[in-house]
Structures are given as C-alpha cells and as structure tokens.
Design an enzyme around this catalytic site. Structure first.
Site, PDB file in Angstrom:
ATOM      1  N   TYR A   1      -2.867  -0.194  10.468  1.00 47.47           N
ATOM      2  CA  TYR A   1      -2.856  -0.561   9.052  1.00 47.47           C
ATOM      3  C   TYR A   1      -1.536  -0.145   8.396  1.00 47.47           C
ATOM      4  CZ  TYR A   1      -4.362  -0.738   4.141  1.00 47.47           C
ATOM      5  OH  TYR A   1      -4.471  -1.011   2.800  1.00 47.47           O
TER       6      TYR A   1
ATOM      7  N   SER B   1       0.833  -1.199   0.000  1.00 45.55           N
ATOM      8  CA  SER B   1       0.000   0.000   0.000  1.00 45.55           C
ATOM      9  C   SER B   1       0.867   1.248   0.000  1.00 45.55           C
ATOM     10  CB  SER B   1      -0.906   0.018   1.229  1.00 45.55           C
ATOM     11  OG  SER B   1      -1.588   1.249   1.339  1.00 45.55           O
TER      12      SER B   1
END
Length: 690
Positions: A580, A567
């Site tokens: 996250y 990501s």
C-alpha cells in the site's frame, strides 16, 4: 383604535380558483406538445379578502416570471388587483415607452404579491375573460411562423381563432389581444404571429379545452395539408450514422465543440441524437432553414438567433471535421459580432458573447450549451421545438421567422438584461464537470457531494454500479450527476467512462483519482498478487485515469484540474504496509511528474495526503480497519480515536475534511498552485513534507 386582523383562512373562491389554475397549468405544462420548459403562462381571476378592509377584492393570479407550468406552485404565482391593472391603460404612454409599464405592475400587487409579474401580465389582465392561457405549441407556431400564417389561420379555424400580427411581448400586445377578444365574441383565442397562441374561457375547464382544441386542430391541419418531405430529399452522405458509430463520433467531437462554445465563458454541454433531429440534418433544406434561425422569443433567447452547422457529412474523417468546426466557429463569431453591430444602439446592453449555443453535426446530432446542465438540455429541447415548427411551416407553406432586427430587440432587451442582473451569483464550481473515481462510498462520496454543492456537474465513477447510482441520485439526478461503472484497471472501461461523461456534460474539467484498496501485511506475507493488485488499482489506475483526463482536457483547451487522493503513507514508513505504501508513493510522484508535463496546457495536478479516514471508509470497512487495528493492538471500533490521539491536533479526520481540501485546490483561490500535496492528517510530524 381597534385593529382588523387578516382572515387566516382564504376565501373559498381564492382556494378553488388557485387550485384549478395549478391543475390546469400542470396538465398543459407536462405535455411538450403544448409548451416547452418554462414557456408560456396561465392565469385565473377571482376574489379574495382585502387584508386591510376584509372585503372581497377582484384579483388575478398569473404564472410569475421564470416559472415552469409543469411544476408550478402557488408560490410561483403573482397575485395582482384587477381594479389597478384595468386602470393602467389610462396612464399608458404608448408603444415606444411600453417597457415603463413593467414597473407599474408592482403597484398592482395584492399584499406581498407572490412571484415577480412577467412581461405577459397585461395579456392576462386586460383580456375580458376569467381564465387565459398563453402557450408555445409546435403546431400553433407552425402557423404563426409560416409565410402566409394569417391566411392559414383563417383556413384552419374560421372565425373562432383570430390572427394577431407579430408584436414584441409587452403591454401593447396585451391591449391588442384584449381588443381582438372584445371585437370577436365568437373567438376562443388567437394565433400570435411569430410567437405562439393565446386562448381564454369563462371557466378553467373551458379555457383548457380551448387551448387544447387550438393545438390539436392546428396539428391536424398541418398533418392533413402537409407535404410528405417538408425538409426535402435525403442528402447523399448525410444519413444518420449507425448508433454505435454515432455515439463514438459524438464522444470524439464533444470536448472540441465544448471548448469552442466556451471561448467567452465556460459552458456545460448536452448531446441529443433524437431521430427527428437527425432526419432534419439529413435533408437538403437544412442549411437554409438553420440559417434562418429560430423564431419564437422563448426559442432564440435560449438558442441564440441561429446555430452553428457543420457542413460535412457524418462520415467525414474526424480530423477534417474538427478542423472545419474550428473554421466555422471563427466565422460564426465574426457573423455574430456583425449582427450585434448592425442592430445595437448606444443604449443597448454590451454583447454577451459570440459563441454558439447550438452546434449541429449531420449524421451525429446536436450539442447544446448553457450555464449548467439543465440550461444546456433545455436549449436543446427548444431547438428541437424549432425544428418541429420549421417542419410544420414548410409542410403547409414556407418557414418565415420574424425579422433579425426584432430578434435583436428581444435578445438585447433591457428587461432581459435586468432579469440577468437579478440572478444569483454562480457558485464557485458552476460550469465545471468533475469526475470522481471510487465515488460510491467514503472519501469519494464526500468529495462528490462537496463538488456538487459548489456547483459542479459530477460523474460518479465506481466499480460498484449500485453504489454509483445511489450517490448520483443523492446529488440530484441527471441534471447534476451521472453514474458510471468503471474498473480503473481497465483502459477500455476508463475510456468508456470518459465517453459517457463528455456526451452527458460536454467534457471534463476536474478529475479526482480516489479509487483504491488496501491490504495490510508484513513483507514476508505479502504476495506478488497482493503487490500487483495494489499497484494495478492505485498506481496504474490513477495513471490511466490521468492519461484519459489529459486527452479530454487538451482537446477542450480550457485547462483543468487533476487531483490524486494519495496518502500520508506515501511519505511515512509504517509497519506491515509495503504494498500500500509503495503504491501511494508512486501516486505521489505521479503528481509531480504530471504537474511538470501538463502545466503548459493549463492543467494543474495536485495531491491530497489523508491519514486514517476510518468513518464511512470503504477501505476500512473492507478489512483494512481490522488489519490495522490488529497491528496497533486496539479494538477496531476504537481505531479512529486511536489514530486521532497520535496526531498533533488530537482530532479525527473525516471524509468531509478530505473533500474540503479538494475544493480548496479547485475552487479558484489556488489557481496558481500545481505539484502540491496537502496533508489532511490532523498533524503527523513524521509525515511532514520536506
């Protein structure tokens, strides 16, 4: 000058004959007792208007080259003019030059002609019957491949079915069968030595009835006359392993076996442990019979002339079995090269490869290989047919396949080589087996679709069994995709998923770690459970998947690709994102660490850094979207547009864009790239890699 327009409505005769032919073909082709996949051909003769003169013309419709009876359509039929076919014997140059007649079929086509005529066209066109079937039933082949097949055929059928000695398929065989049919008006068909059966009739119904009569009569004859143990007694230690042990041993051996079968070119695998096959491998005669090889041309074109057979019991230690397989593989390759050298002439096609297409492991089963899953599966089905033929022949006589030199003439036939040259170029990921985690929705689903579209077999792994099954069906079902249910936090489930994958396809070459979740909370509200869950699924889960993937790829010795869907958040420090972002940073560094460690094994490890893939995303739909929308103060339905406006390109990122990046890394053009992260974020300057 007036022109005559072709009648847009085909004649009733044409419609009726073609419809009856297709129906007969489907019924015969759908039953494996009658013929195997893409094996055999059927034909019908009738009339249709000549598109130029408008007058009725005698035609023959026959299954074209490469078609399958069970799924035949009108487009798969070749349509030829009978007057021209019947004129061909007058220009036939003789058996030594019979291959030249194949080109003559093009001059017999009616209109555009439909499918390409097969090598058996003469058999159908020259026989003086309106309907002809040529099939490869196990029961008929048992007689055709028996040592005293001619005598057995006479005992089984009397004068109604005539023996025709082995002759390679082609124009001369068509002449031979036509002469038999003319000389024996009482006959309904013939048994072709080492090849199959041919039946005929004045109507489609009569022809089908005669075909089925020959098949069932031969089956009854073999059953009534056959010995109780045609393959001999059970060999001590060679009985089938219990089902669970058998499955575990197959999974343990599959990557090694696939690697051996892929030395010349990569292959996809298939595993079969049908009881009939396991019984064959448990018996004392199986080494001798397997060494004789298959007989029917349709068989050995797909299975090679003989299989590789492990000469150890199924209960042998795994390390010993692997070592012996490697030794036997070297011997097999040397033997195949010698076979080629014995029979090749200066004009023979180059040797296509010396690896086996069939590997038999007593107590465990059969591994079969091909350029794709269907080809591998069909090769195994053909070898199972060969086992049935051996059983029948050994029951009533002894198995006697055609000479090795004749097998070579078929395997390295210039007409077969020409057929291979006409095949379309393989897609970029053909022969590759991919596993995608989190493939039941969103980015993972898009990746699975792209990899399948580029030719890969895809293992659709997801914690949601229903979603995995749906995507696998979207990709085309078992010959293209396998659904597996796996929680990536479980070592046992990951190992089980890879075991299913290698049994289904032989191994795994490309793994995409995509499974993930997300919780958006500020530090003060992030619980230890939030942290552990994020890291367990993404950081720990991708580690566990990579570890199992590396084990399988190492055993295959074919290299491989591991791709992490990381990501932008592994680089960019955004608000309310501690768990996250930290998990994604962990994944990002795993890419670098594994690239450094696995490179010497030919395994490339790369990553993709997407950002804000809202549309179709399981993560965003599961609450992450609402949380991030609240952080940025925008309506959730506007989140994708919001993210796009903060990028340099002002474009929204979709799952398909991430899938395209995965393909770019694995499709062949970046074969020297490892340890790389590719941003797919439409341009986020703060996330530029440094």
């Amino acid at each position: 000058m007036a022109t005559v327009a072709p009648d847009p409505h085909p004649s009733t005769s044409h419609t009726v004959e073609v419809s009856a032919l297709l129906g007969r073909s489907h019924r015969l082709g759908s039953d494996p007792r009658n013929t195997n996949y893409a094996g055999g051909n059927t034909s019908a003769k009738g009339t249709a208007p000549d598109p130029v003169t408008g007058t009725d013309t005698e035609l023959m419709w026959v299954k074209g080259s490469g078609g399958d009876l069970g799924t035949l359509t009108e487009g798969g039929l070749a349509a030829l003019r009978l007057d021209r076919l019947r004129a061909l014997p007058a220009v036939y140059p003789g058996a030594e030059r019979e291959d030249e007649m194949v080109a003559a079929y093009d001059y017999c086509l009616h209109g555009k002609g439909g499918a390409a005529p097969s090598i058996d066209t003469a058999m159908h066109g020259l026989v003086g019957a309106a309907h002809v079937d040529h099939l490869h039933p196990d029961s008929g082949l048992a007689l055709a491949c028996a040592k005293d097949g001619e005598k057995l055929t006479r005992e089984c059928f009397g004068d109604t079915v005539v023996w025709v000695p082995w002759r390679r398929p082609g124009f001369q065989l068509g002449l031979d069968i036509a002469a038999v049919q003319e000389a024996h008006p009482e006959a309904i068909g013939c048994v072709l030595g080492g090849h199959g059966i041919t039946a005929w009739g004045s109507t489609s119904e009569e022809c089908e009835r005669n075909s089925l009569h020959i098949i069932s009569t031969a089956e009854h004859f073999v059953t009534e006359r056959g010995s109780a143990e045609p393959f001999g007694a059970v060999r001590p230690g060679y009985a089938p392993l219990p089902p669970a042990e058998r499955a575990a041993r197959a999974a343990a051996l599959a990557p090694t076996v696939r690697g051996l079968a892929s030395c010349d070119r990569p292959q996809v695998g298939h595993f079969d442990d049908t009881p009939v096959l396991l019984d064959f491998l448990s018996r004392t005669k199986h080494p001798r019979l397997a060494a004789l090889g298959t007989s029917c041309p349709d068989h050995f074109l797909r299975t090679k002339v003989r299989p590789l057979v492990l000469d150890l019991p199924g209960e042998a230690p795994l390390e010993e079995a692997v070592a012996r397989l490697r030794e036997l593989h070297e011997e097999y390759r040397a033997d195949y090269r010698a076979y080629y050298a014995r029979h090749a002439s200066p004009g023979s096609p180059a040797m296509r490869g010396a690896d086996p297409a069939i590997v038999l492991v007593p107590g465990v089963g059969m591994f079969s290989f091909g350029k794709d899953k269907q080809t591998a599966r069909v090769a195994g089905e053909f070898y199972l047919n060969a086992v049935n033929v051996m059983r029948g022949a050994e029951s009533v006589s002894s198995y006697a396949p055609i000479e090795e030199s004749e097998k070579f003439r078929i395997e390295y036939w210039e007409l077969e080589e020409a057929k291979l040259r006409r095949m379309p170029a393989p897609r970029p990921l053909a022969t590759r087996v991919a596993m995608v985690t989190g493939a039941g929705s969103g980015i993972g689903r898009a990746i699975a679709h792209r990899l399948a579209a580029e030719g890969a077999c895809v293992v659709v792994a997801d914690v949601n069994a229903k979603s995995a099954g749906t995507v696998a069906e979207e990709l085309g079902g078992p010959d293209h995709a396998l659904p597996v249910t796996v929680d990536v936090t479980s070592e046992e489930q990951i190992a089980a998923a890879f075991a299913e994958a290698v049994r289904a396809f032989g191994g795994v070459d490309l793994v995409v770690s995509n499974a993930g979740i997300s919780v958006s909370k500020p530090l003060s509200e992030t619980t230890a459970a939030d942290w552990d869950r994020q890291h367990s699924i993404m950081a720990r889960g991708s580690f566990l998947v990579a570890r199992e993937a590396a084990r399988v790829m190492t055993e295959q010795n074919m290299g491989g690709d591991i791709v992490y869907i990381s990501s932008k958040n592994g680089v960019f420090a955004g608000p309310d994102n501690i768990a996250y972002g930290a998990a994604k940073a962990d994944q990002a560094h795993q890419v670098r660490l594994l690239a450094a460690e696995l490179g010497e094994r030919g395994i490339r490890v790369n990553g993709i850094n997407p950002d804000a893939v809202v549309r179709g995303s399981g993560i965003f739909a599961g609450g992450w979207g609402a949380q991030r929308a609240a952080v940025y103060g925008v309506p959730e339905e506007e989140l994708g547009r919001f993210y796009a406006q903060r990028t340099l390109l002002k474009r929204e990122v979709l799952p398909e864009h991430v899938a395209a990046a995965v393909f770019a890394l694995t499709g062949g053009d970046l074969s020297r790239t490892t340890g790389l992260h590719i941003p797919v974020d439409a341009g986020v300057a703060a996330a530029f890699l440094r």
